[in-house]
Design an enzyme around this catalytic site. Structure first.
Site, mmCIF file in Angstrom:
data_model
loop_
_atom_site.group_PDB
_atom_site.id
_atom_site.type_symbol
_atom_site.label_atom_id
_atom_site.label_comp_id
_atom_site.label_asym_id
_atom_site.label_seq_id
_atom_site.Cartn_x
_atom_site.Cartn_y
_atom_site.Cartn_z
ATOM 1 N N GLY A 76 0.860 -1.281 -0.093
ATOM 2 C CA GLY A 76 0.047 -0.023 0.062
ATOM 3 C C GLY A 76 1.001 1.309 -0.011
ATOM 4 O O GLY A 76 0.211 2.411 0.119
ATOM 5 N N CYS A 77 2.289 1.016 -0.171
ATOM 6 C CA CYS A 77 3.022 2.181 -0.187
ATOM 7 C C CYS A 77 3.624 2.258 -1.589
ATOM 8 O O CYS A 77 4.172 1.000 -2.112
ATOM 9 C CB CYS A 77 4.224 1.858 0.862
ATOM 10 S SG CYS A 77 3.847 1.919 2.717
ATOM 11 N N GLU A 78 3.698 3.465 -2.136
ATOM 12 C CA GLU A 78 4.745 3.488 -3.385
ATOM 13 C C GLU A 78 5.949 3.194 -3.157
ATOM 14 O O GLU A 78 6.681 2.659 -4.266
ATOM 15 C CB GLU A 78 4.249 4.887 -3.889
ATOM 16 C CG GLU A 78 3.004 5.243 -4.554
ATOM 17 C CD GLU A 78 2.762 6.317 -5.167
ATOM 18 O OE1 GLU A 78 3.647 7.330 -5.491
ATOM 19 O OE2 GLU A 78 1.659 6.744 -5.809
#
Length: 136
Positions: A50-52
């Site tokens: 969910g983190c770039e």
């Protein structure tokens, strides 16, 4: 809710900062002070989805209080995660669930600098902390 001592000190430091440039510098310094994770901890099982950016998170329960360690390949995210760790380390599982992420970064004067993707990433980190805290 009471702030852990390290979080209260960080909050004071950021509130004393004169403007965004100084806060940005502080953010980088906090990220640079984040203890390095072992390469063995930088595995898929510890990666926060969910983190770039790449973010890895490990946590352990010590006498009913959580201690988290994290790493990121992005300098800005490292700083934001370092500040999140200051806010949550030492909390019990119940207190962890009450952490208000937008409010914490707003108090630090950093909320305007949180792009939607960074905000989503930090929420994913906090969610992973809560997941770890509720599975043990």
């Amino acid at each position: 809710m009471n702030l852990p001592l390290a979080a209260a000190q960080a909050l004071q430091t950021f509130q004393d900062a004169a403007g965004w440039e100084q806060r940005a510098r502080l953010l980088m310094q906090f990220g640079d002070r984040l203890p390095a994770l072992d390469d063995t901890d930088k595995c898929e099982a510890n990666r926060v989805h969910g983190c770039e950016s790449q973010v890895w998170l490990v946590g352990e329960l010590q006498d009913g209080h959580w201690q988290f360690r994290a790493a990121s390949d992005a300098r800005m995210i490292r700083g934001l995660v370092a500040l999140l760790l200051l806010r949550v380390n030492g909390l019990g599982a119940g207190e962890l669930q009450q952490v208000d992420l937008p409010d914490w970064f707003n108090q630090l004067g950093l909320s305007r600098q949180l792009s939607p993707s960074r905000s989503n990433g930090l929420n994913a980190v906090l969610k992973r902390m809560n997941d770890l805290a509720t599975t043990l």
